[in-house]
Structures are given as C-alpha cells and as structure tokens.
Motif scaffolding. Structure first.
Motif, PDB file in Angstrom:
ATOM      1  N   PRO A 156      11.590  43.263   5.304  1.00  0.00           N
ATOM      2  CA  PRO A 156      10.734  42.025   5.916  1.00  0.00           C
ATOM      3  C   PRO A 156      10.870  42.006   7.351  1.00  0.00           C
ATOM      4  O   PRO A 156      11.847  42.418   8.188  1.00  0.00           O
ATOM      5  N   GLY A 157       9.694  41.863   8.009  1.00  0.00           N
ATOM      6  CA  GLY A 157       9.519  41.792   9.380  1.00  0.00           C
ATOM      7  C   GLY A 157       9.498  43.212  10.132  1.00  0.00           C
ATOM      8  O   GLY A 157       9.053  43.076  11.194  1.00  0.00           O
ATOM      9  N   ASP A 158       9.207  44.173   9.402  1.00  0.00           N
ATOM     10  CA  ASP A 158       8.897  45.534   9.761  1.00  0.00           C
ATOM     11  C   ASP A 158       7.365  45.712   9.861  1.00  0.00           C
ATOM     12  O   ASP A 158       6.967  46.303   8.781  1.00  0.00           O
ATOM     13  N   HIS A 159       6.659  45.308  10.636  1.00  0.00           N
ATOM     14  CA  HIS A 159       5.146  45.608  10.962  1.00  0.00           C
ATOM     15  C   HIS A 159       4.825  46.927  10.950  1.00  0.00           C
ATOM     16  O   HIS A 159       3.692  47.626  10.269  1.00  0.00           O
ATOM     17  N   ALA A 160       5.640  47.935  11.461  1.00  0.00           N
ATOM     18  CA  ALA A 160       5.145  49.144  11.521  1.00  0.00           C
ATOM     19  C   ALA A 160       5.382  50.030  10.204  1.00  0.00           C
ATOM     20  O   ALA A 160       4.536  50.717   9.840  1.00  0.00           O
ATOM     21  N   ALA A 161       6.310  49.776   9.402  1.00  0.00           N
ATOM     22  CA  ALA A 161       6.443  50.109   7.982  1.00  0.00           C
ATOM     23  C   ALA A 161       5.313  49.583   6.990  1.00  0.00           C
ATOM     24  O   ALA A 161       4.953  50.235   6.221  1.00  0.00           O
ATOM     25  N   LEU A 162       4.999  48.216   7.338  1.00  0.00           N
ATOM     26  CA  LEU A 162       4.066  47.952   6.585  1.00  0.00           C
ATOM     27  C   LEU A 162       2.581  48.421   6.825  1.00  0.00           C
ATOM     28  O   LEU A 162       1.889  48.792   5.875  1.00  0.00           O
TER      29      LEU A 162
ATOM     30  N   GLU B 148      -3.218  45.697  13.157  1.00  0.00           N
ATOM     31  CA  GLU B 148      -3.747  46.036  14.453  1.00  0.00           C
ATOM     32  C   GLU B 148      -3.613  47.533  14.432  1.00  0.00           C
ATOM     33  O   GLU B 148      -4.234  48.314  15.086  1.00  0.00           O
ATOM     34  N   GLN B 149      -2.312  48.066  13.811  1.00  0.00           N
ATOM     35  CA  GLN B 149      -2.021  49.454  13.644  1.00  0.00           C
ATOM     36  C   GLN B 149      -2.790  50.386  12.810  1.00  0.00           C
ATOM     37  O   GLN B 149      -2.764  51.553  12.853  1.00  0.00           O
ATOM     38  N   VAL B 150      -3.639  49.775  11.970  1.00  0.00           N
ATOM     39  CA  VAL B 150      -4.528  50.619  10.939  1.00  0.00           C
ATOM     40  C   VAL B 150      -5.791  50.829  11.770  1.00  0.00           C
ATOM     41  O   VAL B 150      -6.583  50.020  12.059  1.00  0.00           O
ATOM     42  N   SER B 151      -5.986  52.261  11.704  1.00  0.00           N
ATOM     43  CA  SER B 151      -6.861  52.658  12.930  1.00  0.00           C
ATOM     44  C   SER B 151      -8.297  52.954  12.252  1.00  0.00           C
ATOM     45  O   SER B 151      -9.213  52.212  12.829  1.00  0.00           O
TER      46      SER B 151
ATOM     47  N   VAL C  48       3.214  39.012  10.492  1.00  0.00           N
ATOM     48  CA  VAL C  48       3.625  40.247  10.286  1.00  0.00           C
ATOM     49  C   VAL C  48       2.673  41.286   9.845  1.00  0.00           C
ATOM     50  O   VAL C  48       2.230  42.351  10.047  1.00  0.00           O
ATOM     51  N   LEU C  49       1.829  40.640   8.870  1.00  0.00           N
ATOM     52  CA  LEU C  49       0.670  41.290   8.094  1.00  0.00           C
ATOM     53  C   LEU C  49      -0.328  41.522   9.228  1.00  0.00           C
ATOM     54  O   LEU C  49      -0.914  42.673   9.530  1.00  0.00           O
ATOM     55  N   LEU C  50      -0.614  40.600  10.267  1.00  0.00           N
ATOM     56  CA  LEU C  50      -1.726  40.487  10.968  1.00  0.00           C
ATOM     57  C   LEU C  50      -1.388  41.664  12.257  1.00  0.00           C
ATOM     58  O   LEU C  50      -2.301  42.524  12.390  1.00  0.00           O
TER      59      LEU C  50
ATOM     60  N   LEU D 117       0.289  50.591   4.109  1.00  0.00           N
ATOM     61  CA  LEU D 117      -0.852  49.934   3.888  1.00  0.00           C
ATOM     62  C   LEU D 117      -1.977  51.039   4.182  1.00  0.00           C
ATOM     63  O   LEU D 117      -2.976  51.233   3.312  1.00  0.00           O
ATOM     64  N   GLU D 118      -2.010  51.809   5.242  1.00  0.00           N
ATOM     65  CA  GLU D 118      -2.880  52.939   5.351  1.00  0.00           C
ATOM     66  C   GLU D 118      -2.612  53.959   4.718  1.00  0.00           C
ATOM     67  O   GLU D 118      -3.709  54.629   4.099  1.00  0.00           O
ATOM     68  N   THR D 119      -1.577  54.326   4.194  1.00  0.00           N
ATOM     69  CA  THR D 119      -1.429  55.338   2.916  1.00  0.00           C
ATOM     70  C   THR D 119      -2.193  54.891   1.895  1.00  0.00           C
ATOM     71  O   THR D 119      -2.948  55.477   1.255  1.00  0.00           O
ATOM     72  N   LEU D 120      -1.946  53.615   1.422  1.00  0.00           N
ATOM     73  CA  LEU D 120      -2.577  53.231   0.108  1.00  0.00           C
ATOM     74  C   LEU D 120      -4.002  53.114   0.157  1.00  0.00           C
ATOM     75  O   LEU D 120      -4.787  53.217  -0.742  1.00  0.00           O
TER      76      LEU D 120
END
Length: 346
Positions: free
Chosen positions: A294-300, A190-193, A184-186, A304-307
C-alpha cells in the motif's frame, strides 16, 4: 416470530460496501424467516454531538429483543452497548475497526480504539466480514475468538466482462477517500509512459469532500488528464456497465476489512491489481490478482504497465479470474451463518 432490531447510522441506501453488506444480509435473513426492524441512528462517527440522540433511540428498544448494531455506530456508543446487553442479546457487526481508518492522528487512533474496545466488551456476539478483522479484534481489542463469527460477504453471479483492450480500460470503485488510495493510483499512472488506457473512478465524493477535491486537482494536473473519468456514485445498473467494459480492476487501498468490489470484479471475470493491506490477500483467490505494498506508487505503476503491455501476463491473470467465477462466496451462505448465530443466542 424471529425478530431482530438492526441499527445502523445514516442512510441505509448509501452505496458503500458496508451499507450494501447490511442491506443484503437483512434481505437474506428475511428469506430465512426473520422479521427485521431497521433502526436508523445518527452518523455519530462524523458528528459525535449526535451520540446522546443515538443513545436515546437505542434506549427505546423493548427489553428482550436481539439487537445488531453496525460498528460504524457501535464503536462510539459504549454506554448504550452496556445498557442494551443487560436487557437482551447484543450483536456487533464490525466491517473493520474504526481505528484502522487511514489519515487518523495517533491521538485519534488511541481514542477510537479505547471507545470501540469498551463498546465491544458487553456484546454477546460479534459478526465480522473477514478472518483478518477477526484477528485484529482478538489481538487489539481483547475479544475472545469464541465470541466472533466470520460471515464473508457474498457475490451475485454476473455477466462476463467484454473489456475494450483499446484503450485498455481500468476501473476503480470506492468512495473518494484517503483509505481507498485513489491518489496513489493517479501518481502511478503519471509514470505509465506509452500505454493507451482510460481510467474510470466510481465512488461518492461526499464522505471526504477535501480528499475528493484534492483528487480532482490531481487529475486536472495529470499528464494523462483526458483519460481520467470521475463517474461519481453510481447505481447498480451503471456499475454493471462499468464492470462489463473493464479490462482490469484496481484497488490501491491502505486497508480493507474485506473488499466486496474485489469479488464483484472476479464475478465479472475482471482480474485485479490491489495491495497487500488488511483482508485483501485472503479475499482474492490465488492467481487472480497482482498485489503491491500500500502506498507504493512506483510498484503499482510497474505492475499496471506490465499487464497493459504484456499480453501473456494479462491473459494468465484473466484466465484465473474466469476460473473462479462460479466458486465465489454467495449471499445465502452469509445469511445462513448469521441466522444460525442468532438462533443460538435466542
């Protein structure tokens, strides 16, 4: 002499949270005057054909001695549990129920729950590592609350993490298994630009080799593959180095009976991103973490990108992590709680 037989499966030096808890609990009990006889059992969860050998070793314990059995073994040994409880005090140590492991089929869940329910039934006392696990046993395993003792894992004082900031350093610690959610983390990363980051994944690939191989393939195909580092199973010194260099700790688990690495991170002053699964929300003091389903890679990914891009948001989280470093549970408290339980049983 206060003597305890402590039975656990496999190698007691395995570097997972459960085994580290067992080791530290044994050490604290020795400080309090207990003689601990460590009894190694086969890994019956991985190889049920070893159940007769585990029953034989437990059957050789002399009558009258208190016996504590780690739940990774006890949950598969209901007959041995019944026999032991008739000969002396039996204490179960449950980190989290076996049926709450990720990736099980419905049939496997039912089988494990039935076996563990039967194994827990004769135990005079049950030690758990979190209130969440206590509630699960009461709700799903017909265990009366009066038989349960919650003994939270402790944490040692640790040096303050320095971080790197550039690149922003993410750390995730845990065996490479489906439950820990590294996949899920990986996918989230992928979505962090446009963030300059690096990720260190520390944990053994041996518990679920197929999942470890899948994670390696995901990392090789990842758009950020040069930034992803598999550290493997690390010793205490190397782990301390990883914590010291971390800016943010990430644990995207599908379930945790406690999550010792979470409080270890806070001891280093490293804030956390984790999930709402299991005991995690109760383990982390308010304000020290951001939690996602748990399992929500979009929310994760969004968290992460915000922080990593909003200094004020990250600074607020880091400040809270620093504030709790001196107020986390300590190992002597864990040992004292279990020692008092054993003395009552004797």
């Amino acid at each position: 002499m206060k003597r305890l037989i402590f039975a656990l499966p496999g190698d007691p030096d395995t570097r997972t949270g459960g085994y580290l808890y067992d080791k530290r609990l044994s050490a604290e009990l020795r400080v309090l005057g207990w003689s601990i006889d460590l009894l190694r059992l086969p890994e019956v969860l991985a190889n049920p054909a070893e159940v007769p050998e585990a029953e034989r070793r437990l059957g050789a314990i002399p009558d009258g001695l208190p016996v504590m059995i780690d739940g990774l073994a006890l949950g598969l040994l209901p007959e041995a549990a019944k026999a032991l409880a008739e000969r002396g005090p039996l204490i179960a140590l449950v980190h989290h129920p076996l049926a709450e492991e990720t990736g099980l089929t419905p049939g496997q869940v039912d089988r494990l729950r039935d076996l563990e329910r039967a194994a827990l039934r004769p135990a005079q006392a049950i030690v758990v590592t979190s209130p969440a696990t206590a509630r699960s046993l009461t709700r799903n395993y017909a265990v009366g609350a009066e038989r349960i003792t919650v003994a939270l894992p402790g944490v040692d004082p640790a040096p303050l993490a320095e971080g790197t900031g550039s690149p922003f350093t993410l750390l995730s610690v845990g065996s490479l298994t489906r439950r820990k959610g590294q996949a899920v983390l990986l996918r989230a990363l992928e979505q962090v630009s446009f963030v300059d980051f690096q990720l260190f994944l520390a944990g053994s690939p041996k518990r679920e080799p197929e999942e470890a191989k899948r994670l390696q393939i995901l990392a090789e195909d990842h758009r950020h593959s040069p930034r992803i580092n598999f550290a493997g199973e690390v010793d205490e010194g190397k782990l301390a180095q990883l914590y010291r260099a971390a800016d943010l700790f990430v644990l995207p688990s599908f379930h945790e009976g406690y999550g010792m690495v979470l409080t270890e991170s806070l001891a280093h002053g490293v804030p956390v991103v984790a999930t709402t699964a299991g005991a995690i929300p109760e383990t982390l003091p308010p304000g020290t973490a951001r939690l996602v389903p748990p399992g929500d890679h979009a929310a994760l990914a969004a968290t992460l990108e915000t922080l990593m891009t909003e200094p004020l948001d990250y600074a607020a989280l880091r400040t809270e992590a620093l504030a709790v470093r001196d107020h986390l549970p300590r190992w002597p408290e864990t040992g004292l709680r279990v020692s008092r339980l054993l003395e009552r049983l004797l």
